[in-house]
Design a protein around this motif. Structure first.
Motif, PDB file in Angstrom:
ATOM      1  N   GLU A  91      -6.020   9.583  -3.702  1.00 58.22           N
ATOM      2  CA  GLU A  91      -5.894   8.667  -2.574  1.00 58.22           C
ATOM      3  C   GLU A  91      -5.117   9.277  -1.416  1.00 58.22           C
ATOM      4  O   GLU A  91      -5.256   8.851  -0.274  1.00 58.22           O
ATOM      5  N   GLU A 110      -4.158  -7.885  -4.960  1.00 62.94           N
ATOM      6  CA  GLU A 110      -5.081  -7.281  -4.001  1.00 62.94           C
ATOM      7  C   GLU A 110      -4.847  -5.780  -3.867  1.00 62.94           C
ATOM      8  O   GLU A 110      -5.808  -5.001  -3.743  1.00 62.94           O
ATOM      9  N   VAL A 111      -3.591  -5.356  -3.915  1.00 64.86           N
ATOM     10  CA  VAL A 111      -3.267  -3.941  -3.693  1.00 64.86           C
ATOM     11  C   VAL A 111      -3.138  -3.165  -5.000  1.00 64.86           C
ATOM     12  O   VAL A 111      -3.681  -2.071  -5.157  1.00 64.86           O
ATOM     13  N   ASN A 162     -10.113   0.018   1.395  1.00 65.51           N
ATOM     14  CA  ASN A 162      -9.269  -0.767   0.479  1.00 65.51           C
ATOM     15  C   ASN A 162      -8.842  -2.110   1.054  1.00 65.51           C
ATOM     16  O   ASN A 162      -8.129  -2.871   0.400  1.00 65.51           O
ATOM     17  N   GLY A 163      -9.240  -2.383   2.307  1.00 68.91           N
ATOM     18  CA  GLY A 163      -8.990  -3.713   2.850  1.00 68.91           C
ATOM     19  C   GLY A 163      -8.070  -3.797   4.044  1.00 68.91           C
ATOM     20  O   GLY A 163      -7.857  -4.886   4.585  1.00 68.91           O
ATOM     21  N   LYS A 183      -5.243   9.605  -9.847  1.00 75.28           N
ATOM     22  CA  LYS A 183      -5.803   8.670  -8.871  1.00 75.28           C
ATOM     23  C   LYS A 183      -4.947   8.653  -7.618  1.00 75.28           C
ATOM     24  O   LYS A 183      -5.446   8.629  -6.499  1.00 75.28           O
ATOM     25  N   ASN A 203       0.827  -1.206   0.000  1.00 73.45           N
ATOM     26  CA  ASN A 203       0.000   0.000   0.000  1.00 73.45           C
ATOM     27  C   ASN A 203       0.863   1.259   0.000  1.00 73.45           C
ATOM     28  O   ASN A 203       0.468   2.295  -0.538  1.00 73.45           O
ATOM     29  N   LYS A 251       1.996   1.506  -3.836  1.00 73.57           N
ATOM     30  CA  LYS A 251       1.063   1.365  -4.951  1.00 73.57           C
ATOM     31  C   LYS A 251       0.963   2.603  -5.829  1.00 73.57           C
ATOM     32  O   LYS A 251       0.563   2.515  -6.993  1.00 73.57           O
ATOM     33  N   LYS A 308     -10.120   5.662   3.845  1.00 75.76           N
ATOM     34  CA  LYS A 308      -9.929   5.159   2.479  1.00 75.76           C
ATOM     35  C   LYS A 308      -9.132   3.855   2.491  1.00 75.76           C
ATOM     36  O   LYS A 308      -9.442   2.906   1.767  1.00 75.76           O
ATOM     37  N   GLU A 309      -8.089   3.805   3.334  1.00 75.11           N
ATOM     38  CA  GLU A 309      -7.263   2.597   3.409  1.00 75.11           C
ATOM     39  C   GLU A 309      -8.063   1.433   4.003  1.00 75.11           C
ATOM     40  O   GLU A 309      -7.887   0.280   3.597  1.00 75.11           O
TER      41      GLU A 309
END
Length: 286
Positions: free
Chosen positions: A242, A184-185, A257-258, A238, A157, A160, A253-254
């Motif tokens: 973020e 995933e990320v 994102n999971g 983008k 993360n 990214k 937000k994080e």
């Protein structure tokens, strides 16, 4: 300020000697000469290094320096350098200190004013990069990710939104899980390359999206050491979105994102240059 002459200084010196990452023909003439002429070789694994020394007819004595004995060994080797020993340091493959042991001895030698002399040579990350087809510069070398899944997500993360080509190392038995974390990320569509067994007989490059590479790896049992190269983020708008907003908004937000709350706080704290404990208290007082 400290200035040290590499070759004109008398007394102890520390040579940093790269070794082949697979193909023994990649050993340089200078590396062979240095290993033959130094007084002592500090090796990651003396048994592995001895095979290399035997191949090139090098009779220099070696001593181990690795992750598990560095606390005791570095002071011993530093004492030898200060007494005038000319020493070479090498890891099992590639550049010393790059995802390998060695940096502690280098730091100690630099602090003590002992000349540290690097030799150029083999490096898996750069070897893979120039043949990957991805942008060769700028690049961001990361090496090995943490083995734990949640920690991997935290590290990824933080990476990214980097626009640079990213370079990672991974062992075959962890490759699938690491690619799953990357999908995933980074998303399944991010272009990437797997480089396997570089410079060896079964050298292989697999190019595609992260999703395609994960599917490819899932259909077989990966063998050999891998370099993973991931294209940089080409959506700066983008990335800006973020990282905009208040600290609380970024944390949330994080989480969306999971990430867990604690992991999200850790990521945002590092991004903003705030102590994690301070941001944790602020978040829970909102």
């Amino acid at each position: 300020m400290q200035t040290v002459s590499s070759f004109q200084s008398k007394g102890g010196k520390l040579y940093l000697v790269p070794t082949p990452i697979g193909n023994l023909d990649d050993m340089t003439m200078r590396a062979i000469k240095v290993l033959k002429t130094v007084d002592l070789i500090a090796a990651e694994d003396t048994r592995h290094t001895q095979m290399l020394l035997n191949h090139f007819g090098i009779e220099t004595k070696s001593i181990s320096l690795h992750e598990h004995n560095k606390a005791q060994r570095v002071p011993q080797l530093l004492e030898k350098l200060q007494a005038g020993t000319v020493m070479a340091q090498c890891s099992d493959a590639g550049m010393p200190s790059i995802s390998d042991p060695g940096k502690e001895l280098v730091a100690a030698a630099v602090k003590a004013g002992i000349p540290v002399i690097p030799l150029p040579g083999a490096n898996a990350g750069l070897t893979a990069l120039i043949a990957s087809g991805l942008a060769p510069q700028p690049f961001y070398f990361y090496g090995f990710l943490d083995r734990k899944h949640q920690q991997q997500l935290t590290e990824l993360n933080q990476l990214k939104n980097h626009p640079e080509t990213l370079i990672f190392y991974e062992a075959p038995h962890r490759l699938k899980k690491t690619l799953q974390s990357m999908v995933e990320v980074f998303g399944s569509d991010r272009p990437a390359v797997l480089a396997r067994e570089l410079t060896k007989r079964y050298e292989e490059f697999s190019r595609g999206s992260l999703g395609e590479l994960l599917e490819h790896v899932s259909q077989q049992a990966p063998r050999g050491e891998f370099v993973i190269l991931v294209a940089g983020n080409d959506h700066p708008e983008k990335a800006a979105a973020e990282t905009s907003g208040t600290p609380r908004e970024q944390i949330e937000k994080e989480i969306v994102n999971g990430l867990s709350t604690n992991e999200a706080i850790k990521v945002v704290a590092k991004r903003l240059g705030i102590k994690r404990q301070v941001l944790y208290q602020q978040y829970h007082q909102f």
